[in-house]
Write a protein that holds these residues in place. Structure first.
Motif, short mmCIF file in Angstrom:
data_model
loop_
_atom_site.label_atom_id
_atom_site.label_comp_id
_atom_site.label_asym_id
_atom_site.label_seq_id
_atom_site.Cartn_x
_atom_site.Cartn_y
_atom_site.Cartn_z
N MET A 1 0.84 -1.22 0.00
CA MET A 1 0.00 0.00 0.00
C MET A 1 0.86 1.25 0.00
O MET A 1 1.97 1.25 0.50
CB MET A 1 -0.90 0.01 1.25
CG MET A 1 -2.06 -0.95 1.17
SD MET A 1 -3.34 -0.34 0.08
CE MET A 1 -4.47 0.34 1.25
N LYS A 2 0.29 2.30 -0.55
CA LYS A 2 0.98 3.58 -0.72
C LYS A 2 1.52 4.17 0.59
O LYS A 2 0.86 4.10 1.63
CB LYS A 2 -0.07 4.55 -1.29
CG LYS A 2 0.51 5.71 -2.01
CD LYS A 2 0.53 5.53 -3.49
CE LYS A 2 1.21 6.60 -4.24
NZ LYS A 2 2.03 6.08 -5.33
N LYS A 3 2.72 4.76 0.51
CA LYS A 3 3.29 5.47 1.65
C LYS A 3 3.53 6.92 1.23
O LYS A 3 4.12 7.15 0.15
CB LYS A 3 4.64 4.86 2.08
CG LYS A 3 4.61 3.35 2.33
CD LYS A 3 3.91 3.01 3.62
CE LYS A 3 3.99 1.55 3.97
NZ LYS A 3 3.22 0.65 3.11
N ILE A 4 3.08 7.85 2.04
CA ILE A 4 3.41 9.26 1.80
C ILE A 4 4.51 9.61 2.81
O ILE A 4 4.30 9.47 4.02
CB ILE A 4 2.18 10.17 2.01
CG1 ILE A 4 1.08 9.78 1.03
CG2 ILE A 4 2.56 11.64 1.86
CD1 ILE A 4 -0.25 10.47 1.29
N VAL A 5 5.67 10.02 2.30
CA VAL A 5 6.82 10.24 3.17
C VAL A 5 7.19 11.73 3.16
O VAL A 5 7.46 12.31 2.10
CB VAL A 5 8.02 9.39 2.68
CG1 VAL A 5 9.28 9.71 3.47
CG2 VAL A 5 7.70 7.90 2.79
N LEU A 6 7.15 12.35 4.34
CA LEU A 6 7.52 13.77 4.44
C LEU A 6 8.95 13.88 4.97
O LEU A 6 9.30 13.25 5.97
CB LEU A 6 6.57 14.51 5.39
CG LEU A 6 5.09 14.50 5.03
CD1 LEU A 6 4.31 15.40 5.96
CD2 LEU A 6 4.85 14.92 3.58
N LYS A 94 11.18 4.48 -4.16
CA LYS A 94 10.71 3.09 -4.36
C LYS A 94 9.29 3.10 -4.89
O LYS A 94 8.53 4.05 -4.65
CB LYS A 94 10.68 2.38 -2.99
CG LYS A 94 11.96 1.64 -2.66
CD LYS A 94 11.85 0.99 -1.31
CE LYS A 94 10.74 -0.04 -1.21
NZ LYS A 94 10.99 -1.10 -0.27
N GLU A 95 8.91 2.01 -5.53
CA GLU A 95 7.54 1.90 -6.01
C GLU A 95 6.58 2.00 -4.81
O GLU A 95 6.84 1.43 -3.75
CB GLU A 95 7.37 0.54 -6.69
CG GLU A 95 6.21 0.52 -7.65
CD GLU A 95 5.98 -0.88 -8.18
OE1 GLU A 95 6.98 -1.59 -8.43
OE2 GLU A 95 4.80 -1.24 -8.32
N GLY A 96 5.53 2.76 -4.98
CA GLY A 96 4.53 2.88 -3.91
C GLY A 96 4.88 3.94 -2.88
O GLY A 96 4.17 4.10 -1.89
#
Ligand SMILES: Nc1ncnc2c1ncn2[C@@H]1O[C@H](COP(=O)(O)OP(=O)(O)OP(=O)(O)O)[C@@H](O)[C@H]1O
Ligand SMILES: O=C(O)C1=C[C@@H](O)[C@@H](O)[C@H](O)C1
Ligand SMILES: [Mg+2]
Length: 172
Positions: A1-6, A94-96
């Protein structure tokens, strides 16, 4: 599943913005520094004092990988130095993974960090003059890694809500 990284320098607002973004999107938020503190049951300051920075960077790398491997969708607020060690910058694309550099000027960072340095071991012992010089040099050194993020959002002169809205625009 998607990760949003700040990601971004100490004080750019990763933890603050991630919390608000999490409320708006209803995607759960995890703060990497907090996850490390919970895992070893020590504060970041205590880890630096007792075990040193190299040990902290090892924990940080392991925890970042662990969160990225989790099956859950989540927003991850990184530590200020995370992209700059252990080839963590390679994980930003990375993907995702949607990584976002919260870009702040030296003035913005100085203004925010001056009265909020005690929990940040790298700057805790610096006086006002040393702080500005340190931030300028350190930000310059780290920019290469921060610029590996997929997206960049400027945070200068913006409210928390405005920055969250800009993040939602780049992710749309
Ligand atoms: N417009 C704004 N956006 C984000 N933070 C703001 C804003 N205005 C003031 N602040 C304050 O700036 C500080 C940002 O600190 P925060 O802990 O979110 O940064 P961080 O990037 O997570 O730092 P660290 O890398 O040390 O964990 C907070 O005290 C927050 O209340
Ligand atoms: O910029 C850094 O290197 C750091 C920032 C904080 O988020 C913590 O991860 C720690 O204090 C180190
Ligand atoms: Mg933080």
């Amino acid at each position: 599943m998607k990760k949003i990284v700040l990601l971004g320098y100490m004080g750019c607002g990763k933890s603050t913005i991630a919390q608000k973004l999490s409320k708006t999107t209803e995607i759960p938020f995890l703060d990497l520094d907090k996850c490390i503190e919970n895992k070893v049951n020590l504060t970041i300051n205590e880890i630096f004092d007792k075990n040193g920075e190299i040990y902290f960077r090892k924990l940080e790398h392991e925890m970042f990988q662990e969160l990225l491997q989790s099956p859950e969708e989540m927003i991850i607020g990184l530590g200020g130095g995370t992209p700059c060690y252990a080839n963590n910058h390679e994980l930003l694309n990375k993907e995702g993974v949607d990584s976002i550099y919260l870009k702040a000027s030296i003035d913005t960072l100085y203004g925010r960090l001056l009265h909020n340095k005690s929990k940040r071991p790298l700057i805790a012992d610096k006086n006002e003059e040393e702080m500005r010089e340190f931030i300028a040099t350190h930000l310059f050194e780290r920019s290469f890694y921060y610029n590996q993020a997929k997206y960049k959002v400027s945070v200068d002169e913006k409210t928390i809500d405005e920055t969250v809205s800009d993040i939602l625009k780049v992710l749309a």
